[in-house]
Design a protein around this motif. Structure first.
Motif, PDB file in Angstrom:
ATOM      1  N   ALA A  41       0.845  -1.193   0.000  1.00 24.35           N
ATOM      2  CA  ALA A  41       0.000   0.000   0.000  1.00 24.35           C
ATOM      3  C   ALA A  41       0.882   1.245   0.000  1.00 24.35           C
ATOM      4  CB  ALA A  41      -0.907  -0.006   1.225  1.00 24.35           C
ATOM      5  N   GLY A  42       0.521   2.186  -0.834  1.00 28.77           N
ATOM      6  CA  GLY A  42       1.279   3.426  -0.928  1.00 28.77           C
ATOM      7  C   GLY A  42       2.358   3.417  -1.989  1.00 28.77           C
ATOM      8  N   ASN A  43       2.717   2.230  -2.489  1.00 31.23           N
ATOM      9  CA  ASN A  43       3.728   2.133  -3.540  1.00 31.23           C
ATOM     10  C   ASN A  43       3.033   2.317  -4.888  1.00 31.23           C
ATOM     11  OD1 ASN A  43       5.424   1.072  -5.642  1.00 31.23           O
ATOM     12  ND2 ASN A  43       6.646   0.059  -4.065  1.00 31.23           N
ATOM     13  N   ARG A  44       3.186   3.492  -5.437  1.00 35.21           N
ATOM     14  CA  ARG A  44       2.483   3.882  -6.654  1.00 35.21           C
ATOM     15  C   ARG A  44       2.686   2.887  -7.798  1.00 35.21           C
ATOM     16  NH1 ARG A  44       3.787   9.459  -9.920  1.00 35.21           N
ATOM     17  NH2 ARG A  44       2.633   8.861 -11.763  1.00 35.21           N
ATOM     18  N   GLU A  45       3.911   2.462  -8.010  1.00 36.45           N
ATOM     19  CA  GLU A  45       4.225   1.580  -9.130  1.00 36.45           C
ATOM     20  C   GLU A  45       3.587   0.204  -8.980  1.00 36.45           C
ATOM     21  OE1 GLU A  45       8.248  -0.391 -10.839  1.00 36.45           O
ATOM     22  OE2 GLU A  45       8.299   1.785 -10.579  1.00 36.45           O
ATOM     23  N   ILE A  46       3.751  -0.392  -7.811  1.00 38.15           N
ATOM     24  CA  ILE A  46       3.189  -1.729  -7.587  1.00 38.15           C
ATOM     25  C   ILE A  46       1.667  -1.680  -7.578  1.00 38.15           C
ATOM     26  CG2 ILE A  46       2.976  -3.612  -5.918  1.00 38.15           C
ATOM     27  CD1 ILE A  46       5.938  -3.154  -5.246  1.00 38.15           C
ATOM     28  N   VAL A  47       1.097  -0.665  -6.970  1.00 36.80           N
ATOM     29  CA  VAL A  47      -0.360  -0.546  -6.937  1.00 36.80           C
ATOM     30  C   VAL A  47      -0.910  -0.408  -8.356  1.00 36.80           C
ATOM     31  CG1 VAL A  47      -2.302   0.909  -6.206  1.00 36.80           C
ATOM     32  CG2 VAL A  47      -0.498   0.327  -4.571  1.00 36.80           C
ATOM     33  N   ALA A  48      -0.315   0.468  -9.163  1.00 39.89           N
ATOM     34  CA  ALA A  48      -0.784   0.646 -10.546  1.00 39.89           C
ATOM     35  C   ALA A  48      -0.659  -0.658 -11.331  1.00 39.89           C
ATOM     36  CB  ALA A  48      -0.015   1.768 -11.229  1.00 39.89           C
ATOM     37  N   GLU A  49       0.459  -1.346 -11.158  1.00 41.88           N
ATOM     38  CA  GLU A  49       0.705  -2.604 -11.871  1.00 41.88           C
ATOM     39  C   GLU A  49      -0.315  -3.675 -11.494  1.00 41.88           C
ATOM     40  OE1 GLU A  49       4.048  -5.623 -10.847  1.00 41.88           O
ATOM     41  OE2 GLU A  49       4.892  -4.193 -12.293  1.00 41.88           O
ATOM     42  N   GLN A  50      -0.553  -3.837 -10.196  1.00 42.81           N
ATOM     43  CA  GLN A  50      -1.493  -4.858  -9.738  1.00 42.81           C
ATOM     44  C   GLN A  50      -2.942  -4.499 -10.074  1.00 42.81           C
ATOM     45  OE1 GLN A  50      -0.610  -7.974  -8.623  1.00 42.81           O
ATOM     46  NE2 GLN A  50       1.321  -7.140  -9.366  1.00 42.81           N
ATOM     47  N   MET A  51      -3.273  -3.223 -10.004  1.00 46.32           N
ATOM     48  CA  MET A  51      -4.621  -2.796 -10.392  1.00 46.32           C
ATOM     49  C   MET A  51      -4.850  -3.076 -11.882  1.00 46.32           C
ATOM     50  SD  MET A  51      -6.459  -1.513  -7.894  1.00 46.32           S
ATOM     51  CE  MET A  51      -6.299  -0.758  -6.281  1.00 46.32           C
ATOM     52  N   HIS A  52      -3.829  -2.827 -12.691  1.00 41.69           N
ATOM     53  CA  HIS A  52      -3.937  -3.089 -14.124  1.00 41.69           C
ATOM     54  C   HIS A  52      -4.143  -4.590 -14.376  1.00 41.69           C
ATOM     55  CE1 HIS A  52      -3.342  -2.430 -18.399  1.00 41.69           C
ATOM     56  NE2 HIS A  52      -2.564  -3.503 -18.397  1.00 41.69           N
ATOM     57  N   PHE A  53      -3.359  -5.404 -13.701  1.00 45.77           N
ATOM     58  CA  PHE A  53      -3.498  -6.856 -13.827  1.00 45.77           C
ATOM     59  C   PHE A  53      -4.900  -7.312 -13.417  1.00 45.77           C
ATOM     60  CE2 PHE A  53      -3.587 -10.832 -11.417  1.00 45.77           C
ATOM     61  CZ  PHE A  53      -3.401 -11.729 -12.459  1.00 45.77           C
ATOM     62  N   LEU A  54      -5.336  -6.852 -12.256  1.00 42.68           N
ATOM     63  CA  LEU A  54      -6.656  -7.244 -11.756  1.00 42.68           C
ATOM     64  C   LEU A  54      -7.775  -6.770 -12.673  1.00 42.68           C
ATOM     65  CD1 LEU A  54      -6.161  -6.591  -7.951  1.00 42.68           C
ATOM     66  CD2 LEU A  54      -6.660  -8.798  -9.011  1.00 42.68           C
ATOM     67  N   LYS A  55      -7.629  -5.578 -13.213  1.00 42.89           N
ATOM     68  CA  LYS A  55      -8.641  -5.047 -14.131  1.00 42.89           C
ATOM     69  C   LYS A  55      -8.777  -5.961 -15.338  1.00 42.89           C
ATOM     70  CE  LYS A  55      -7.467  -1.809 -16.903  1.00 42.89           C
ATOM     71  NZ  LYS A  55      -6.972  -0.542 -17.460  1.00 42.89           N
ATOM     72  N   GLY A  56      -7.666  -6.314 -15.944  1.00 47.44           N
ATOM     73  CA  GLY A  56      -7.699  -7.170 -17.128  1.00 47.44           C
ATOM     74  C   GLY A  56      -8.251  -8.556 -16.841  1.00 47.44           C
ATOM     75  N   ALA A  57      -7.790  -9.155 -15.764  1.00 53.30           N
ATOM     76  CA  ALA A  57      -8.264 -10.493 -15.402  1.00 53.30           C
ATOM     77  C   ALA A  57      -9.759 -10.477 -15.096  1.00 53.30           C
ATOM     78  CB  ALA A  57      -7.472 -11.018 -14.201  1.00 53.30           C
ATOM     79  N   SER A  58     -10.195  -9.439 -14.408  1.00 49.44           N
ATOM     80  CA  SER A  58     -11.612  -9.330 -14.049  1.00 49.44           C
ATOM     81  C   SER A  58     -12.490  -9.122 -15.273  1.00 49.44           C
ATOM     82  CB  SER A  58     -11.815  -8.176 -13.059  1.00 49.44           C
ATOM     83  OG  SER A  58     -11.099  -8.424 -11.874  1.00 49.44           O
ATOM     84  N   LEU A  59     -12.043  -8.283 -16.176  1.00 53.85           N
ATOM     85  CA  LEU A  59     -12.794  -8.073 -17.417  1.00 53.85           C
ATOM     86  C   LEU A  59     -12.881  -9.365 -18.218  1.00 53.85           C
ATOM     87  CD1 LEU A  59     -11.495  -4.592 -18.609  1.00 53.85           C
ATOM     88  CD2 LEU A  59     -13.838  -5.159 -17.905  1.00 53.85           C
ATOM     89  N   ASN A  60     -11.792 -10.102 -18.265  1.00 60.29           N
ATOM     90  CA  ASN A  60     -11.758 -11.344 -19.024  1.00 60.29           C
ATOM     91  C   ASN A  60     -12.775 -12.350 -18.519  1.00 60.29           C
ATOM     92  OD1 ASN A  60     -10.581 -13.056 -21.068  1.00 60.29           O
ATOM     93  ND2 ASN A  60      -9.611 -14.182 -19.405  1.00 60.29           N
ATOM     94  N   LEU A  61     -12.972 -12.404 -17.214  1.00 59.60           N
ATOM     95  CA  LEU A  61     -13.895 -13.385 -16.645  1.00 59.60           C
ATOM     96  C   LEU A  61     -15.273 -12.814 -16.340  1.00 59.60           C
ATOM     97  CD1 LEU A  61     -13.723 -16.407 -16.084  1.00 59.60           C
ATOM     98  CD2 LEU A  61     -13.350 -15.854 -13.702  1.00 59.60           C
ATOM     99  N   GLY A  62     -15.482 -11.532 -16.648  1.00 65.58           N
ATOM    100  CA  GLY A  62     -16.806 -10.953 -16.481  1.00 65.58           C
ATOM    101  C   GLY A  62     -17.094 -10.364 -15.117  1.00 65.58           C
ATOM    102  N   PHE A  63     -16.083 -10.181 -14.296  1.00 64.90           N
ATOM    103  CA  PHE A  63     -16.269  -9.559 -12.983  1.00 64.90           C
ATOM    104  C   PHE A  63     -16.210  -8.043 -13.162  1.00 64.90           C
ATOM    105  CE2 PHE A  63     -15.882 -12.796  -9.465  1.00 64.90           C
ATOM    106  CZ  PHE A  63     -16.019 -13.905 -10.279  1.00 64.90           C
ATOM    107  N   SER A  64     -17.276  -7.491 -13.693  1.00 57.60           N
ATOM    108  CA  SER A  64     -17.280  -6.091 -14.132  1.00 57.60           C
ATOM    109  C   SER A  64     -17.172  -5.088 -12.983  1.00 57.60           C
ATOM    110  CB  SER A  64     -18.517  -5.802 -14.986  1.00 57.60           C
ATOM    111  OG  SER A  64     -19.694  -6.148 -14.291  1.00 57.60           O
ATOM    112  N   ALA A  65     -17.799  -5.352 -11.851  1.00 66.32           N
ATOM    113  CA  ALA A  65     -17.709  -4.414 -10.726  1.00 66.32           C
ATOM    114  C   ALA A  65     -16.278  -4.341 -10.207  1.00 66.32           C
ATOM    115  CB  ALA A  65     -18.665  -4.818  -9.611  1.00 66.32           C
TER     116      ALA A  65
END
Length: 111
Positions: A41-65
């Motif tokens: 938490a608070g690490n801009r680079e890691i947070v952005a990277e993991q949020m990007h990963f989670l966004k893509g994985a979630s979209l792929n499986l239909g977890f839109s929220a």
């Protein structure tokens, strides 16, 4: 919360037999990514990277929220506010979406 059309599309693409493995992998990877976010938490680079990963994985499986929350978190982290979307908020959204998915999937895709 769940984009059932996307779920059906992915299930059709990979086949019903392999779909369960994809779901299991997704659930495991999301838990791991959220844990990594909490640890960094608070690490801009890691947070952005993991949020990007989670966004893509979630979209792929239909977890839109979850994908929408991750999109907001990624944008915030890239703008210098990596704490806007917390790991706890992601866990809550993921738990709710997972509950809906596990409850409704068998009925929607009964053989």
């Amino acid at each position: 919360m769940i984009d059932w059309a996307r779920v059906a599309e992915l299930r059709e693409e990979i086949g019903a037999e392999d779909f369960g493995e994809i779901v299991d992998l997704f659930l495991t990877e999301v838990d791991g990514a959220i844990d990594l976010l909490a640890e960094n938490a608070g690490n801009r680079e890691i947070v952005a990277e993991q949020m990007h990963f989670l966004k893509g994985a979630s979209l792929n499986l239909g977890f839109s929220a979850l994908a929408g929350l991750c999109r907001d978190g990624e944008k915030a982290a890239m703008s210098g506010n990596p704490d806007l979307v917390t790991a706890d908020a992601l866990r809550e959204t993921f738990a709710a979406a997972r509950g809906v998915f596990e409850r409704d999937f068998p009925q929607r895709f009964a053989a």
